[in-house]
Design an enzyme around this catalytic site. Structure first.
Site, PDB file in Angstrom:
ATOM      1  N   GLU A 165       0.801  -1.224   0.000  1.00 40.05           N
ATOM      2  CA  GLU A 165       0.000   0.000   0.000  1.00 40.05           C
ATOM      3  C   GLU A 165       0.837   1.281   0.000  1.00 40.05           C
ATOM      4  O   GLU A 165       0.762   2.085   0.944  1.00 40.05           O
ATOM      5  CB  GLU A 165      -0.962   0.006   1.196  1.00 40.05           C
ATOM      6  CG  GLU A 165      -1.937  -1.154   1.169  1.00 40.05           C
ATOM      7  CD  GLU A 165      -3.008  -1.070   2.250  1.00 40.05           C
ATOM      8  OE1 GLU A 165      -2.918  -0.200   3.135  1.00 40.05           O
ATOM      9  OE2 GLU A 165      -3.958  -1.870   2.194  1.00 40.05           O
ATOM     10  N   GLU A 367      -5.050  -8.899   0.672  1.00 42.23           N
ATOM     11  CA  GLU A 367      -5.607  -8.675   2.014  1.00 42.23           C
ATOM     12  C   GLU A 367      -7.105  -8.507   1.869  1.00 42.23           C
ATOM     13  O   GLU A 367      -7.569  -7.867   0.917  1.00 42.23           O
ATOM     14  CB  GLU A 367      -5.082  -7.383   2.670  1.00 42.23           C
ATOM     15  CG  GLU A 367      -3.693  -7.459   3.221  1.00 42.23           C
ATOM     16  CD  GLU A 367      -3.264  -6.179   3.948  1.00 42.23           C
ATOM     17  OE1 GLU A 367      -4.135  -5.487   4.527  1.00 42.23           O
ATOM     18  OE2 GLU A 367      -2.061  -5.889   3.924  1.00 42.23           O
TER      19      GLU A 367
HETATM   20  C1  BGP Z   1      -4.284  -2.470   5.500  1.00 42.21           C
HETATM   21  C2  BGP Z   1      -2.861  -2.656   5.967  1.00 42.21           C
HETATM   22  C3  BGP Z   1      -2.682  -3.608   7.108  1.00 42.21           C
HETATM   23  C4  BGP Z   1      -3.829  -3.668   8.095  1.00 42.21           C
HETATM   24  C5  BGP Z   1      -5.201  -3.513   7.461  1.00 42.21           C
HETATM   25  C6  BGP Z   1      -6.334  -3.279   8.421  1.00 42.21           C
HETATM   26  O1  BGP Z   1      -4.437  -1.235   4.928  1.00 42.21           O
HETATM   27  O2  BGP Z   1      -2.030  -3.123   4.917  1.00 42.21           O
HETATM   28  O3  BGP Z   1      -1.448  -3.339   7.691  1.00 42.21           O
HETATM   29  O4  BGP Z   1      -3.575  -2.947   9.198  1.00 42.21           O
HETATM   30  O5  BGP Z   1      -5.225  -2.461   6.526  1.00 42.21           O
HETATM   31  O6  BGP Z   1      -6.384  -1.949   8.845  1.00 42.21           O
HETATM   32  P1  BGP Z   1      -6.332  -1.495  10.356  1.00 42.21           P
HETATM   33  O7  BGP Z   1      -5.304  -2.340  11.011  1.00 42.21           O
HETATM   34  O8  BGP Z   1      -5.923  -0.054  10.326  1.00 42.21           O
HETATM   35  O9  BGP Z   1      -7.691  -1.686  10.912  1.00 42.21           O
END
Ligand code: BGP
Length: 464
Positions: A165, A367
């Site tokens: 990202e 993801e």
């Molecule tokens: C994505 C990232 C992850 C993870 C996920 C969930 O954008 O790559 O690292 O954290 O989001 O988001 P969050 O943890 O902020 O709830």
């Protein structure tokens, strides 16, 4: 509806070094930007839990990889922490490397394919103090790090990613001022975005060199992972809404897609940013560097779509150009804990966009997951968290992915984020994503949630 995964569709888990490892001062690990933020303002973190803890992966990686195997997963993405692998003179830290070698051999023994990412928002602090991604020297330091990693692990890791990202770094830290160092400046944000694009492309160049020099096998692959949230606007858009959509898509998605598919930045967007005075200088030789940015495949992190409309004002409070305002879709279904819209059809729309616009580039869902607060409410009598909401979330997304494949999308697999509860940046352990629970009160003990059993079934039912 039952889900029938195709035979060669891979299923795995996604996590990251800074969110899982902990051991933040062990084995020569240097301070990174999350440690610096935690040190200077711990109350910014949920329950004052800073970057130091992870989920204890450093100690428990063997158990975690065994759990993945037990569920039938075939692959696992994590990241090397730059601050663990390299010393302050930008040479290999042998002790740090030793940890990742252990992870590699454990994954190999368990038959889990490791996907390795090089950067997950975790700048070493000494480089951040030199200007971080705003400084081109830091780009050089990243390239040295990437070269070192390819050479050190080339015989053990086949699948590499330059960044997770990259759009989040300029957005969260430099444009929206949400993450440390809390900057709100469009020009500085674009400098960061541009330097990340150069860093990505130079790392791909290093990857090709390492292959030519025999450090990496012929079938090694390099990719980029981004959250290409498909943008949408109103159902009855005005020309200005459509223009807002074009700019949103151009800066956040097309920027990276054109780079990794065609080795260039979208010309119309660059022109507009130049006209608005926020595009950094493209120096002689930069276009040749960007031309090296093409990758073998792409990771698509998908949580939520983005919805935009024409901006009410053309500039923000700093006088910086504003290309869109958020649009709240009245029919949106929300994950109220994270404040993100749940829109499973977004994966299908992305698949169709790829089929039409970038037909030669294969991708996978790198993801996808659902973070929920206070999950202990859902603990059943047998002690297991009954996370039916997560099962429904994943099922709906997998159904749309299957439909996209049927309709011609080249989607190769799926990684769930995050298989094991982990540290969610400044939200710390507020929202839990795991199919495996981490008990903070019981020394990070792992326990399956209901969804773990469900995903095992789905994998078992894969076409043979
Ligand atoms: C994505 C990232 C992850 C993870 C996920 C969930 O954008 O790559 O690292 O954290 O989001 O988001 P969050 O943890 O902020 O709830």
């Amino acid at each position: 509806m039952e889900i029938h995964l195709p035979k060669h569709f891979f299923m795995g888990a996604a996590m990251s070094g800074p969110q899982t490892e902990g051991a933040y001062k062990i084995g020569g690990k240097l301070e990174n930007i999350w440690d610096t933020w935690s040190d200077c303002s711990i109350s910014d973190f949920y329950n004052k839990v800073g970057s130091y803890v992870g989920n204890n992966f450093y100690e428990r990686y063997e158990e975690d990889i065994r759990l993945m195997k037990d569920l039938g997963l075939d692959s696992f993405r994590t990241s090397i922490q730059w601050s663990r692998l390299m010393d302050p003179d930008q040479k290999l830290n042998k002790e740090g490397a030793g940890f990742y070698h252990k992870v590699c051999s454990c994954a190999r023994e368990q038959g889990i394919e490791l996907f390795m990412n090089l950067y997950h928002f975790d700048m070493p602090s000494y480089l951040f103090r030199r200007g971080g991604w705003e400084n081109r020297e830091v780009v050089e330091a990243y390239v040295t790090y990437a070269r070192t990693a390819f050479r050190e692990f080339g015989k053990e890791i086949c699948y590499w990613f330059t960044f997770n990202e990259p759009i989040v770094e300029p957005d969260q830290r430099y444009r929206d001022g949400i993450w440390y160092p809390f900057v709100r400046d469009a020009k500085r944000g674009m400098a960061v975005q541009y330097h990340l694009s150069l860093a990505h492309s130079l790392a791909v160049r290093e990857f090709k060199r390492a292959k030519e020099e025999g450090y990496l096998p012929e079938d090694a692959r390099i990719g980029l992972i981004n959250c290409f949230a498909p943008p949408y606007t109103r159902e009855d858009p005005s020309p200005k809404d459509l223009e807002a959509l074009r700019m949103e898509d151009g800066i956040r998605n097309r920027w990276w897609l054109d780079l990794v598919a065609e080795g260039r930045l979208p010309e119309d967007i660059v022109k507009r940013l130049e006209a608005d005075g926020i595009m950094p200088e493209i120096r002689p030789g930069d276009k040749e560097i960007l031309a090296e940015g093409k990758v073998d495949w792409l990771g698509f992190n998908y949580y939520h779509p983005s919805r935009v409309q024409a901006p009410e004002k053309r500039t923000d409070e700093n006088g910086d150009p504003k290309y869109s305002d958020p649009y709240v879709w009245p029919k949106a279904r929300m994950n109220i804990y994270r404040g993100w819209e749940i829109y499973p059809k977004g994966v299908y729309d992305f698949g169709m966009k790829m089929r039409e616009e970038y037909p030669d580039l294969k991708f996978f869902i790198s993801e996808n997951g659902m973070g929920v607060e206070h999950e202990e409410r859902f603990r059943g009598e047998n002690g297991e968290i009954q996370d039916d909401y997560r099962i429904e979330f994943v099922k709906e997304h997998l159904e749309w992915i299957m439909k996209a494949i049927e309709d011609g999308a080249q989607c190769m697999g799926y990684h769930y984020w995050a298989l094991i509860d982990n540290w969610s940046w400044n939200n710390a352990f507020k929202n839990r994503y795991g199919m495996i629970e981490v008990d903070l009160a019981e020394n990070y003990q792992r326990r399956f949630k209901k969804s773990a059993g469900w995903i095992r079934e789905v994998i078992n039912n894969r076409e043979k």
